[in-house]
Design a protein around this motif. Structure first.
Motif, PDB file in Angstrom:
ATOM      1  N   GLY A  93       0.701  -1.143   0.165  1.00  9.70           N
ATOM      2  CA  GLY A  93      -0.175  -0.010  -0.095  1.00  9.70           C
ATOM      3  C   GLY A  93       0.448   1.246   0.089  1.00  9.70           C
ATOM      4  O   GLY A  93       0.033   2.321   0.170  1.00  9.70           O
ATOM      5  N   PHE A  94       2.589   0.860  -0.538  1.00  9.61           N
ATOM      6  CA  PHE A  94       2.896   2.119  -0.669  1.00  9.61           C
ATOM      7  C   PHE A  94       3.268   2.972  -1.193  1.00  9.61           C
ATOM      8  O   PHE A  94       3.162   3.676  -1.959  1.00  9.61           O
ATOM      9  N   LEU A  95       2.439   2.504  -2.741  1.00 13.00           N
ATOM     10  CA  LEU A  95       3.316   2.855  -3.760  1.00 13.00           C
ATOM     11  C   LEU A  95       1.831   2.153  -4.672  1.00 13.00           C
ATOM     12  O   LEU A  95       1.369   1.257  -4.724  1.00 13.00           O
ATOM     13  N   ALA A  96       1.030   2.968  -5.579  1.00 20.61           N
ATOM     14  CA  ALA A  96       0.295   2.963  -6.158  1.00 20.61           C
ATOM     15  C   ALA A  96       0.837   3.311  -7.863  1.00 20.61           C
ATOM     16  O   ALA A  96       2.115   3.554  -8.167  1.00 20.61           O
ATOM     17  N   THR A  97      -0.222   2.405  -9.363  1.00 15.52           N
ATOM     18  CA  THR A  97       0.650   3.280 -10.148  1.00 15.52           C
ATOM     19  C   THR A  97      -0.360   2.908 -11.112  1.00 15.52           C
ATOM     20  O   THR A  97      -1.658   3.329 -11.068  1.00 15.52           O
ATOM     21  N   TYR A  98       0.257   3.789 -12.200  1.00 15.91           N
ATOM     22  CA  TYR A  98      -1.098   4.116 -13.432  1.00 15.91           C
ATOM     23  C   TYR A  98       0.190   3.993 -14.541  1.00 15.91           C
ATOM     24  O   TYR A  98       1.285   4.573 -14.770  1.00 15.91           O
ATOM     25  N   ASP A  99      -0.489   3.741 -16.253  1.00  9.60           N
ATOM     26  CA  ASP A  99       0.257   4.199 -17.609  1.00  9.60           C
ATOM     27  C   ASP A  99      -0.407   6.078 -18.262  1.00  9.60           C
ATOM     28  O   ASP A  99      -1.050   5.935 -18.060  1.00  9.60           O
ATOM     29  N   GLN A 100       0.892   5.875 -19.130  1.00  9.12           N
ATOM     30  CA  GLN A 100       0.800   6.583 -20.036  1.00  9.12           C
ATOM     31  C   GLN A 100       0.949   6.332 -20.963  1.00  9.12           C
ATOM     32  O   GLN A 100       2.664   5.664 -21.303  1.00  9.12           O
ATOM     33  N   PRO A 101       1.170   6.863 -22.075  1.00 13.53           N
ATOM     34  CA  PRO A 101       1.519   6.570 -23.178  1.00 13.53           C
ATOM     35  C   PRO A 101       2.822   7.055 -23.411  1.00 13.53           C
ATOM     36  O   PRO A 101       2.406   7.863 -22.834  1.00 13.53           O
TER      37      PRO A 101
END
Length: 108
Positions: free
Chosen positions: A54-62
């Motif tokens: 729970g210390f990091l989250a992710t997201y994607d970008q083109p």
């Protein structure tokens, strides 16, 4: 550097870099290499574990026709980072006392 880097210190370094801003894996590895020897194959399991905790989250970008995965620190990760900063300061002071001398040296 000749000193071994334990997993807790590596976690602290990762959270420290991400505390300054989001990053993707390759760039994060390059930033960490300024201080420690770490490969992407070592870093990605650490990132997955920090995300699971729970210390990091992710997201994607083109990026250039592909998605690039970015890591961002969560509120829980910021709290853990602050804990690490406090612990590091106390640990560093103790090591400095032994390695560089300090007030306790006068007792000898």
């Amino acid at each position: 550097m000749t000193f071994q880097l334990g997993s807790t210190l590596l976690d602290a370094c990762v959270l420290s870099v991400l505390h300054r801003g989001d990053s993707y894996g390759y760039l994060l590895t390059q930033n960490l290499r300024d201080v420690v020897r770490v490969s992407e194959s070592t870093l990605y399991p650490v990132l997955r574990r920090l995300q699971k905790e729970g210390f990091l989250a992710t997201y994607d970008q083109p990026f250039q026709g592909r998605n690039r995965r970015y890591y961002t620190i969560t509120a829980q990760g910021r709290a853990q980072y602050m804990h690490y900063v406090q612990q590091w300061s106390a640990y560093k002071d103790m090591v400095d006392k032994i390695m560089l001398g300090g007030a306790d040296d006068d007792k000898a």
